[in-house]
Design an enzyme around this catalytic site. Structure first.
Site, mmCIF file in Angstrom:
data_model
loop_
_atom_site.group_PDB
_atom_site.id
_atom_site.type_symbol
_atom_site.label_atom_id
_atom_site.label_comp_id
_atom_site.label_asym_id
_atom_site.label_seq_id
_atom_site.Cartn_x
_atom_site.Cartn_y
_atom_site.Cartn_z
ATOM 1 N N ASP A 77 0.860 -1.181 0.000
ATOM 2 C CA ASP A 77 0.000 0.000 0.000
ATOM 3 C C ASP A 77 0.901 1.238 0.000
ATOM 4 O OD1 ASP A 77 -2.310 1.648 0.378
ATOM 5 O OD2 ASP A 77 -1.960 1.615 2.536
ATOM 6 N N ASP B 41 -0.236 5.179 1.059
ATOM 7 C CA ASP B 41 -0.497 6.081 2.194
ATOM 8 C C ASP B 41 -0.609 5.300 3.500
ATOM 9 O OD1 ASP B 41 -1.108 8.896 0.991
ATOM 10 O OD2 ASP B 41 -2.194 7.491 -0.289
ATOM 11 N N ASP C 93 -2.355 -0.396 5.971
ATOM 12 C CA ASP C 93 -2.687 0.221 7.263
ATOM 13 C C ASP C 93 -4.169 0.473 7.480
ATOM 14 O OD1 ASP C 93 -2.672 2.380 5.229
ATOM 15 O OD2 ASP C 93 -3.050 3.654 6.968
#
Length: 243
Positions: free
Chosen positions: A21, A23, A195
């Site tokens: 991922d 961000d 996240d």
């Protein structure tokens, strides 16, 4: 939800298919999407990892593909944007813009502006962020839900302090399924790092397909591994890439 191990296993690039991922994973979450600060060696690190994995490295993000390419200049590897609906380095999963996209984006832009919220334009959808007004979360969710009902080609995607519309039928776990059939990724152990709630399907996919997921930061997760922040992710990646 799984119990986390106390130490993430070392990255073995020789047999790993690595999915990252952006961000909150490679970069810290910023007040606005365009304000992220890139680690100075990020492009070089990704290039080194791509070489070490034999090309089995992909960025998998909710960001638009053109944004990812702008942030990660110097890295020419595989990228998947917009939650799996657009990609570089493989056949584009969605070849045309979804019908009704522009109208939905306009409604979301006008709604955000009228309530002092942040609108984020995306090539295949849009998002409304309420980080500056946490109390507005339920109201934003209700608005997005109503918009999705009138636009069946889209689905609601919850994210950190945001809700967005994304093309229906696309997700990060679906992207991993497609990527795993590419020659460079075929037969390798999948490792996904993310996240957000948007990453949970992909984390679960890695766990159930012979690999593991790494949850970055706090919050419940299906992943068996955890790292505290992007700085720890980069440290783990650098150690693996140096092998």
């Amino acid at each position: 939800m799984m119990e986390y191990r106390t130490k993430v296993p070392p990255l073995d690039c020789s047999d790993t298919a690595l999915f990252l991922d952006f961000d909150g994973t490679l970069v810290d979450i910023a007040p606005t999407p365009d304000a992220v600060v890139l680690p100075a060696d990020l492009g070089l690190l990704l290039c080194r990892l791509e070489e070490a994995t034999g090309g089995a490295l992909a960025i998998v993000s909710g960001r638009s593909l053109n944004e990812l390419e702008g942030f990660l200049r110097g890295f020419d590897g595989v990228m998947v944007g917009s939650h799996g609906s657009e990609a570089r380095g493989m056949t584009p999963p969605l070849e045309a813009l979804p019908e009704g996209l522009e109208a939905a984006q306009t409604e979301m832009r006008d709604y955000a502006a009228s309530r002092g919220l942040l609108y984020e334009h995306k090539s295949m959808g849009a998002a409304i962020h309420f980080r500056n007004r946490p109390d507005a979360g339920p109201e934003v969710r209700a608005f997005i839900d109503r918009l999705a009902i009138t636009n069946p080609r889209f689905e609601v995607q919850p994210a950190k302090m945001a809700y967005e519309l994304r093309p229906a039928g696309f997700s990060k776990d679906g992207a991993l399924q497609l990527l795993s059939d590419l020659p460079a990724f075929l037969g390798r152990r999948p490792v996904y790092i993310g996240d957000d709630t948007t990453d949970e399907p992909a984390l679960d996919w890695a766990e159930t397909h012979g690999g593991f997921g790494i949850k970055v930061g706090e919050g419940a997760s299906c992943a068996s591994q955890r790292l505290p922040d992007p700085a720890a992710v980069l440290e783990w990646l650098r150690a693996g890439g140096a092998r």
